[in-house]
Structures are given as C-alpha cells and as structure tokens.
Design a protein around this motif. Structure first.
Motif, PDB file in Angstrom:
ATOM      1  N   MET A 191     -14.053  31.688   3.411  1.00 51.57           N
ATOM      2  CA  MET A 191     -15.161  30.723   3.343  1.00 51.57           C
ATOM      3  C   MET A 191     -15.458  30.021   4.666  1.00 51.57           C
ATOM      4  SD  MET A 191     -15.202  29.008  -0.353  1.00 51.57           S
ATOM      5  CE  MET A 191     -15.597  29.965  -1.784  1.00 51.57           C
ATOM      6  N   PRO A 192     -14.465  29.680   5.482  1.00 47.91           N
ATOM      7  CA  PRO A 192     -14.808  29.093   6.783  1.00 47.91           C
ATOM      8  C   PRO A 192     -15.559  30.045   7.709  1.00 47.91           C
ATOM      9  CG  PRO A 192     -12.553  28.550   6.209  1.00 47.91           C
ATOM     10  CD  PRO A 192     -13.044  29.539   5.195  1.00 47.91           C
ATOM     11  N   ARG A 193     -15.540  31.350   7.422  1.00 48.07           N
ATOM     12  CA  ARG A 193     -16.242  32.324   8.258  1.00 48.07           C
ATOM     13  C   ARG A 193     -17.700  32.526   7.841  1.00 48.07           C
ATOM     14  NH1 ARG A 193     -12.338  37.382   9.270  1.00 48.07           N
ATOM     15  NH2 ARG A 193     -14.184  37.986  10.433  1.00 48.07           N
ATOM     16  N   ILE A 194     -18.130  31.881   6.755  1.00 50.89           N
ATOM     17  CA  ILE A 194     -19.517  31.996   6.302  1.00 50.89           C
ATOM     18  C   ILE A 194     -20.400  31.196   7.255  1.00 50.89           C
ATOM     19  CG2 ILE A 194     -21.155  31.485   4.438  1.00 50.89           C
ATOM     20  CD1 ILE A 194     -18.854  31.791   2.472  1.00 50.89           C
ATOM     21  N   ARG A 195     -21.518  31.809   7.667  1.00 48.16           N
ATOM     22  CA  ARG A 195     -22.446  31.135   8.574  1.00 48.16           C
ATOM     23  C   ARG A 195     -23.112  29.956   7.881  1.00 48.16           C
ATOM     24  NH1 ARG A 195     -25.967  35.527   9.393  1.00 48.16           N
ATOM     25  NH2 ARG A 195     -24.337  37.062   9.263  1.00 48.16           N
ATOM     26  N   ASP A 196     -23.238  28.838   8.576  1.00 51.00           N
ATOM     27  CA  ASP A 196     -23.887  27.616   8.077  1.00 51.00           C
ATOM     28  C   ASP A 196     -23.320  27.189   6.724  1.00 51.00           C
ATOM     29  OD1 ASP A 196     -25.535  27.673  10.311  1.00 51.00           O
ATOM     30  OD2 ASP A 196     -27.073  28.848   9.291  1.00 51.00           O
ATOM     31  N   PHE A 197     -22.016  27.211   6.588  1.00 51.25           N
ATOM     32  CA  PHE A 197     -21.370  26.891   5.314  1.00 51.25           C
ATOM     33  C   PHE A 197     -21.266  25.380   5.142  1.00 51.25           C
ATOM     34  CE2 PHE A 197     -17.497  26.367   2.678  1.00 51.25           C
ATOM     35  CZ  PHE A 197     -17.985  26.976   1.534  1.00 51.25           C
ATOM     36  N   ARG A 198     -21.821  24.889   4.045  1.00 58.97           N
ATOM     37  CA  ARG A 198     -21.761  23.460   3.746  1.00 58.97           C
ATOM     38  C   ARG A 198     -21.059  23.182   2.423  1.00 58.97           C
ATOM     39  NH1 ARG A 198     -26.529  24.143   6.415  1.00 58.97           N
ATOM     40  NH2 ARG A 198     -26.874  22.764   8.190  1.00 58.97           N
ATOM     41  N   GLY A 199     -20.426  24.179   1.871  1.00 56.83           N
ATOM     42  CA  GLY A 199     -19.723  24.027   0.599  1.00 56.83           C
ATOM     43  C   GLY A 199     -20.370  24.879  -0.473  1.00 56.83           C
ATOM     44  N   VAL A 200     -19.627  25.121  -1.547  1.00 58.23           N
ATOM     45  CA  VAL A 200     -20.162  25.901  -2.657  1.00 58.23           C
ATOM     46  C   VAL A 200     -20.852  24.966  -3.645  1.00 58.23           C
ATOM     47  CG1 VAL A 200     -18.508  27.785  -2.448  1.00 58.23           C
ATOM     48  CG2 VAL A 200     -17.974  25.871  -3.906  1.00 58.23           C
ATOM     49  N   GLU A 201     -21.797  25.514  -4.367  1.00 61.12           N
ATOM     50  CA  GLU A 201     -22.584  24.741  -5.324  1.00 61.12           C
ATOM     51  C   GLU A 201     -21.687  24.289  -6.483  1.00 61.12           C
ATOM     52  OE1 GLU A 201     -25.598  22.655  -6.366  1.00 61.12           O
ATOM     53  OE2 GLU A 201     -25.858  24.020  -4.682  1.00 61.12           O
TER      54      GLU A 201
END
Length: 185
Positions: free
Chosen positions: A110-120
C-alpha cells in the motif's frame, strides 16, 4: 514455526482494545479475520489463453499459494463466452499465510500506491466483510514488470467474523489498515 507478527499483535493488544470498546464478555466474541480472497478477473483470456498462465504466476508469487482457475458457469453470447471457459484466477488464504499476506499488503504494497491517501472506510458489505480493489499488481515487490505483459487489477476481500461493519472497521483499523480520515461535516 514462529507465529506471524500481526497474529501476535492481535492476541496481545487488539483483543483487549476491542473488548474494552464494545464490551464483549468473552474473548471468543471478539471479531477476527477468517480468510482473505485474492481474485483477478481475466476477460481477455477467452482470446489469449497465455494471459491465464501469466496472471496465475503473478498471483502465486504475490500470495505464495497456487491459484484456482475460475471457469464460466454459463454461456453468454453477448460476451462471446462459453460454459467452462477460464475467466479468472483466485486464491483463498487462511491461517498464518493470511496474516503474512495482510502484513505485506498494508506495510509493503500500500505505501507503493501512487497518490495514496488511505483506503475507503465505507467498502464494507453490511456483514463485516471488507472489499478492496487494486488497479495494478506492480505494487507488490514480488511481481516483475519485465515478465508481466500488462497491468491488471485485482480484488481483495477480507472476511471477518464481525456481525456489524463498525466492529469490522475497528478490527481492521487496529490491525493497521490505513483508512481515510473522515471529515466531520
């Protein structure tokens, strides 16, 4: 064999926190993760069967378990689909493998996801199960970009024993799931 890190954390701190917040009388009432299902739908497999082998190898590398090939249950002429054609791969993880995968998902992938602001935080189904859709498999370090032919999305379902969504949300939050912060409007 050592116990997974997240399972030890669950037993030591999460159970106590959940009992305190929801006033469970017995530790067996406390919700727990039962299984994780990783699924990739392959609509293009009806034209190119090699796609199935590539996707199965990627899911096996990500989860550490050989995937099951899902086949069409009925024929649908509009989609040029015949009964029995392979249309996806899935893996069901339980026990120690499930905790190890969940640990790698939230701490490595998950930290490697681009523009990651958290899961819904609203992706629960009403019965305490959480669904997460990923747009690409390259966030997992086990998948090689050179060996893969294209980007594929996947669905990850986390099945919990919680009866209500807020109990499951609290359980996954305490386990480390990075939910988006809610705005109090």
């Amino acid at each position: 064999m050592n116990q997974p890190r997240l399972k030890e954390m669950y037993k030591k701190s999460v159970i106590a926190e959940m009992q305190k917040e929801f006033s469970y009388k017995n530790i067996h009432e406390v919700p727990k993760m039962e299984k994780i299902v990783v699924n990739i739908g392959l609509g293009e497999a009806k034209e190119n069967i090699k796609v199935l082998d590539i996707a199965a190898a990627e899911v096996a590398a990500i989860t550490g378990q050989k995937p099951l090939i899902c086949r069409a249950k009925q024929s649908i002429s509009n989609f040029k689909l015949r009964e029995g054609m392979p249309i996806g791969v899935k893996v069901t993880l339980r026990g120690a493998v499930m905790y190890e995968f969940f640990d790698r998902l939230i701490n490595v992938a998950m930290p490697r996801i681009r523009d990651f602001r958290g899961v819904e935080p609203n992706s629960f189904d009403g019965k305490g199960n959480f669904n997460l859709g990923l747009k690409e498999q390259y966030i997992f370090p086990e998948v090689s970009v050179e060996k893969s032919d294209k980007t594929r999305g996947m669905n990850i379902t986390i099945v919990t024993s919680a009866a209500k969504d807020d109990h499951a949300r609290k359980l996954l939050g305490l386990m480390g799931m990075p939910f988006k912060k809610r705005d109090n409007k």
